[in-house]
Structure formats: structure tokens, C-alpha cells
Design a protein around this motif. Structure first.
Motif, PDB file in Angstrom:
ATOM      1  N   ILE A 219      53.315  44.276  40.217  1.00 12.15           N
ATOM      2  CA  ILE A 219      52.041  44.320  39.917  1.00 12.15           C
ATOM      3  C   ILE A 219      51.852  43.383  41.536  1.00 12.15           C
ATOM      4  O   ILE A 219      50.941  41.841  41.603  1.00 12.15           O
TER       5      ILE A 219
ATOM      6  N   TYR B 213      48.286  42.454  43.213  1.00 13.42           N
ATOM      7  CA  TYR B 213      47.607  40.790  42.018  1.00 13.42           C
ATOM      8  C   TYR B 213      48.002  39.809  41.839  1.00 13.42           C
ATOM      9  O   TYR B 213      47.753  38.966  42.296  1.00 13.42           O
TER      10      TYR B 213
ATOM     11  N   LEU C  91      40.058  45.260  44.208  1.00 12.06           N
ATOM     12  CA  LEU C  91      41.322  44.753  43.264  1.00 12.06           C
ATOM     13  C   LEU C  91      40.656  45.094  41.645  1.00 12.06           C
ATOM     14  O   LEU C  91      39.689  45.227  41.480  1.00 12.06           O
TER      15      LEU C  91
ATOM     16  N   SER D 143      46.389  47.354  36.817  1.00 12.66           N
ATOM     17  CA  SER D 143      46.953  48.536  36.425  1.00 12.66           C
ATOM     18  C   SER D 143      48.335  48.089  37.007  1.00 12.66           C
ATOM     19  O   SER D 143      48.697  47.894  38.444  1.00 12.66           O
TER      20      SER D 143
ATOM     21  N   HIS E 270      50.169  49.111  41.249  1.00 13.45           N
ATOM     22  CA  HIS E 270      48.508  49.410  41.729  1.00 13.45           C
ATOM     23  C   HIS E 270      49.183  49.619  43.354  1.00 13.45           C
ATOM     24  O   HIS E 270      48.986  48.845  43.895  1.00 13.45           O
ATOM     25  N   ARG E 271      48.254  50.660  44.170  1.00 10.76           N
ATOM     26  CA  ARG E 271      47.904  50.538  45.500  1.00 10.76           C
ATOM     27  C   ARG E 271      46.419  51.052  45.973  1.00 10.76           C
ATOM     28  O   ARG E 271      45.852  51.779  45.098  1.00 10.76           O
ATOM     29  N   TYR E 272      46.280  50.410  47.292  1.00 14.20           N
ATOM     30  CA  TYR E 272      44.875  50.434  47.774  1.00 14.20           C
ATOM     31  C   TYR E 272      45.564  52.319  48.072  1.00 14.20           C
ATOM     32  O   TYR E 272      45.787  52.453  48.437  1.00 14.20           O
ATOM     33  N   SER E 273      43.655  52.784  47.372  1.00 12.66           N
ATOM     34  CA  SER E 273      43.657  54.020  47.832  1.00 12.66           C
ATOM     35  C   SER E 273      43.121  54.057  50.102  1.00 12.66           C
ATOM     36  O   SER E 273      42.707  53.594  50.159  1.00 12.66           O
TER      37      SER E 273
END
Lengths: 280, 244
Positions: free
Chosen positions: A150, A153, B94, B99, B102-105
Motif C-alpha cells: 500500500i 497510501y 487514491l 486496494s 494500487h498503481r495510478y492508471s
């Protein structure tokens, strides 16, 4: 030295312990430095001493007692801070001293000859057992997983907690996870550099890394690598000259910080001088 | 219709009352200035609107659960924090629900670049935030709020410690955004702000003055307050119980 590394399993264990501790320190240390949790971490580390004492008194593995105490202390500090209006600095001071006081008390109550506590206070990497290495490996995997899975985050939480809360992320979860991870890291460090010296290994590598990079992920990686260099070379030096390993590692790190810090300052000055010369 | 309705809200910090019986309605696409002395409860009001704290009594309703874009004071930030402009702006994307991995699209990144381009900060995309001027960092924070696609924008002292030219730039950006967004702005730069806002509210524990009038100007304020806006701040500090 290299020869004896292959021959003696205690040296192999020490090598592994130094390696794992450095990786974890680089990651958690970066977070501690950026979130300004250095004294908090010192408090958690010292509170664990109470658990180590209790472990001796009850006849269980002291490090397990230390783990429980450091987790309780970190959660205790954050919960009391939120419920009351007490300054967290004050609370950290209290937990810090109470942990040490309880440790001494429990040890004095332990029947029989009192155990030697210096290895917990200042670390003794050459006495790390293979069970302890297994525990360290598991804790390291837990820490790395929680940070990497994460990561976006964490970056948001560290940079701007309020905004992260406004967009609807439950930041309290991060606070709790972080404090537990700090507690786990402290436990990993106890045998390597000890309770008292642990804070230095958490803060020095990130401080050096910050001179080179302004990227959070890279800062963690560079800190980890620096930690590996300092602790492995510290281990070798302490073995060669028969001096305490914890102190050697810490002193080596501090020397590293001053050498790198002053040479990067000098480098910048030279660069500035050249730019000025060109302008004239 | 109203975008924000604050009904009889009071906020207490322990025995201290920070806000008392606030009633405020903000129209859609209104540009509202919030002024008042330090410690008068402006920040508390903003925090209550953002849901960061719960009113002791009263209620706040935001129409249709619009997202609120929040632009905090840029002076509060640690400029040495290892993060670059793009990553700050992407923060607004975010997902609420955590999630894993997570990666930024690519879409998120494209949207971030569009916003940066619009705000004139695209060239600083990869810069660490410490290498920006105050005005540039302020624009980055506005960009971060915009990427959440807010209908309402709340800004806390966006022009504090900026020079006059940069202040004007920020106000012009806000005026442009005001075309399709409701904007609430906390500010001390009352004078410069006046040509941009539709209405103003003065908060010092209680709500003292609020007017929804497009013809709002210095004279109006002067009339209702009894003294010029220039003196507004000094007066209110000397005497925090002005009856308007």
C-alpha cells in the motif's frame, strides 16, 4: 574472517541478522524520520525493556515479552493521546521511563542469579540464535509486505494526513499499522544494536539517504543499502578486534554520516564556486 | 438551490466554545469569502464542513454528497518531504477503499497532466516540492483538489505570504474555476479579495455578517460595519465584539 564466516554458524547468523535489520531499518527508519516519530520510536524501544524483564520473571522467551510490551506501548501512546489532550511528548517520556522501571523491577524479582541485561540494552549480534533469525525473517517479510503493498497510501499519509482523511481514506488504520510495524522493527533491532542504540540505526541511514534523493521509495532503498554496509562492516570490525558490535555499528554509521554530509557540502560549494567563476 | 446548508451549528472543544449557532447557506457557484480574526473559528468551520470534526450540535448538509476539494495552507507543509509535483496531485486519485498494490492508471496521469497544464505548472511535473516557489506550490495544491472533480472548493488562506502579483494569479485561477464550482475561501487579504467574491461572511465565534449580493463592494461593508475594510482587521483584533 571470510573463512570463519563459512566455518561458524554463529557468524552466519550474525551476518543474516545484520542484513535483515538493515533492510527493515531503511524502510521503517525513512518513515519514522519523515513522520517525525523519532522520539516516539525511542519510547517504544525502551518500553520493550519491561517486557523483556517480565519474560525472565515468567520464564518465557524475553523477546516475546518485549514484542508484546512495545506493541502495547505504541498503541497506548496513540490511544491516550487521542482520548485526552496530553501532549504526545509527555506520554512518550512516561512510557519510556515506566518500561525501564518495570524491566528492572521484574528482573530483581526473578529468583536466582540475575541475568545479564547488557546484550538487550546494547545488542550482541554474535549471540543471535537461528530461531531468532527465523523470527526476524518472518517479521521482516510482514513489514516489507505492509509497506510495499500500500505504498501510495503511505506516501499520501506521510505527506498530508489531513487531506488523505478528507478524500475518505481511513487514516486511523494507517496509524495503528505504522505503530505496530515500528514495534516489530524495534524487536528485530534489540539483538543487533540493542534497545538504547536502536534509534541511531533507524535515523542515520535515512538522514544520509536524503542527501542523495528526493524520492521516498529511493530513500528507503538507499537507506537499506547504507544500513547493510554499516552493519556488516561493523560486524566484521567488532569480530576482528573483539569490541562490542552494537557500538561499532552505530559509531561507523555516525562517522559515515559526517563524512558523507561534509563532503556533499564541500561538493556543493565547489559547484557554486564554478558557477560563480563562469558568471564573472 | 443551496450547495451547503449549515443549520445552527455549534462546536465545542471541551469547555471552550469555538463556534456558536452558525447558520449559513451557500448557493451553487457562489464565491464566498470567509474572514475573521485569528482564533475566531474559521478553520473550525472548514474542518466541520470537510467532516474532519463533528459539530457538537446542529447539522451540515452538502447537496447530493458533492465531493469537496480541499486546499490547505501551503505554509504548513514540510517542503523537504521527498515527493514530487505529479505524486502530490495524484494523491487526489487514491481510492477511498484501500486496494493492495494500487498503481495510478494512465488515465489518472493524463488527467493530472491536463490539470497541471491548465494551472501552468506542467513544466514542474517531476520537481520535488521544495524546489517550488510558494505560488507554484499553492497551484499544485489547487491541482490536487481539482483532480478529485469537486463541485465545491474550500481554500484555507491560499494567498498568505505571497507577493501581490502571485496573489492576483491565484485569484484569477479561482475566478475561472468559479464558472462551474462553488468556492469558499478563508482569507486575510480582504481588500484584494473583494473584486472577486460574491459574498462575505465574518466569523468570530458567531456569524456576524453575510450577504448574498452581487453588487457587494467596499461601500456596502463600510456602511454595515461602520468603518472601512482597511481597518477591519485591526478593529476586530482590538475589539472582538463588534456588533454589525
Amino acid at each position: 574472517m571470510i573463512e570463519s564466516l563459512f566455518r561458524y554458524s554463529f557468524l552466519q547468523n550474525a551476518f543474516m541478522a545484520a542484513f535483515l535489520a538493515s533492510i527493515v531499518c531503511g524502510i521503517i527508519g525513512t518513515i519514522i524520520v519523515e513522520k517525525r516519530l523519532v522520539s516516539m520510536s525511542g519510547g517504544i524501544a525502551h518500553a520493550s525493556f519491561g517486557g523483556i524483564g517480565l519474560g525472565y520473571l515468567l520464564g518465557i522467551e524475553p523477546i516475546i515479552g518485549g514484542l508484546v510490551f512495545s506493541i502495547l506501548a505504541s498503541l497506548g501512546i496513540s490511544t491516550i493521546k487521542r482520548k485526552t489532550n496530553t501532549n504526545s511528548d509527555t506520554l512518550i517520556g512516561m512510557f519510556w521511563a515506566v518500561g525501564m522501571a518495570l524491566g528492572i523491577l521484574f528482573i530483581s524479582l526473578t529468583p536466582g542469579y540475575p541475568p545479564d541485561m547488557t546484550s538487550y540494552l546494547f545488542g550482541d549480534i554474535l549471540t543471535v540464535s537461528s530461531i531468532y533469525i527465523k523470527m526476524m525473517a518472518i517479521l521482516s517479510i510482514i513489514i516489507i509486505f505492509f509497506i510495499m503493498s500500500i505504498f501510495n497510501y503511505w506516501r499520501a499519509y506521510l505527506f498530508d494526513e489531513e487531506f488523505t482523511k478528507v478524500i475518505g481514506v481511513n487514516v486511523l488504520v494507517f496509524e495503528y499499522i505504522l505503530f505496530i510495524l515500528i514495534a516489530l522493527t524495534i524487536v528485530i533491532l534489540i539483538k543487533v544494536v540493542g534497545i538504547i542504540l536502536s534509534i541511531a540505526l533507524l535515523t542515520i541511514p535515512p538522514a544520509i539517504a536524503k542527501l542523495f534523493t528526493y524520492n521516498l521509495k529511493k530513500m528507503m532503498i538507499v537507506s537499506s543499502l547504507l544500513g547493510v554496509v554499516f552493519s556488516i562492516s561493523g560486524l566484521f570490525i567488532s569480530y576482528q578486534y573483539n569490541i562490542p558490535s552494537g557500538s561499532t555499528i552505530i559509531l561507523l554509521s555516525v562517522i559515515g554520516y559526517f563524512v558523507v554530509g561534509s563532503s556533499s557540502k564541500l561538493f556543493n560549494k565547489i559547484k557554486l564556486y564554478n558557477v560563480k567563476k563562469e558568471l564573472i | 438551490m443551496y450547495d451547503i446548508e449549515i443549520n445552527d451549528v455549534s462546536v465545542n472543544y471541551g469547555p471552550i466554545c469555538a463556534l456558536q449557532n452558525i447558520n449559513l447557506k451557500v448557493k451553487s457557484k457562489e464565491f464566498l469569502g470567509i474572514i475573521g480574526p485569528n482564533g475566531g473559528g474559521k478553520t473550525t468551520l472548514i474542518k466541520a464542513l470537510l467532516g474532519l470534526l463533528k459539530p457538537t450540535i446542529g447539522s451540515i448538509s452538502i447537496k447530493g454528497n458533492h465531493t469537496i476539494g480541499y486546499v490547505p495552507q501551503f505554509t504548513f507543509f514540510d517542503r523537504n518531504f521527498p515527493i514530487n509535483v505529479l505524486d502530490v496531485i495524484l494523491m487526489g486519485r487514491l481510492p477511498k477503499k484501500i486496494s493492495l498494490f494500487h498503481r495510478y492508471s494512465a488515465k489518472d496521469k493524463k488527467r493530472a497532466e491536463e490539470i497541471m497544464d491548465k494551472l501552468g505548472i506542467l513544466e514542474f511535473k517531476n520537481r520535488q516540492i521544495g524546489q517550488l516557489s510558494g505560488g507554484q506550490l499553492q497551484k499544485v495544491l489547487i491541482g490536487r483538489a481539482l483532480i478529485t472533480d469537486p463541485k465545491i472548493l474550500i481554500l484555507d488562506e491560499p494567498t498568505a505570504s505571497l507577493d501581490t502579483k502571485t496573489k492576483k494569479e491565484i485569484y484569477e485561477i479561482l475566478k475561472m474555476l468559479n464558472e462551474d464550482k462553488t468556492i469558499l475561501i478563508v482569507s486575510h487579504d480582504i481588500e484584494e479579495l473583494f473584486s472577486y467574491i460574491d459574498s462575505v461572511t465574518y466569523i468570530n465565534k458567531k456569524l456576524h455578517y453575510h450577504k448574498n449580493d452581487s453588487s457587494l463592494n467596499h461601500e456596502d461593508i463600510k456602511k454595515s460595519c461602520g468603518y472601512s475594510v482597511k481597518l477591519f482587521r485591526e478593529k476586530e483584533i482590538q475589539n472582538d465584539r463588534i456588533i454589525i
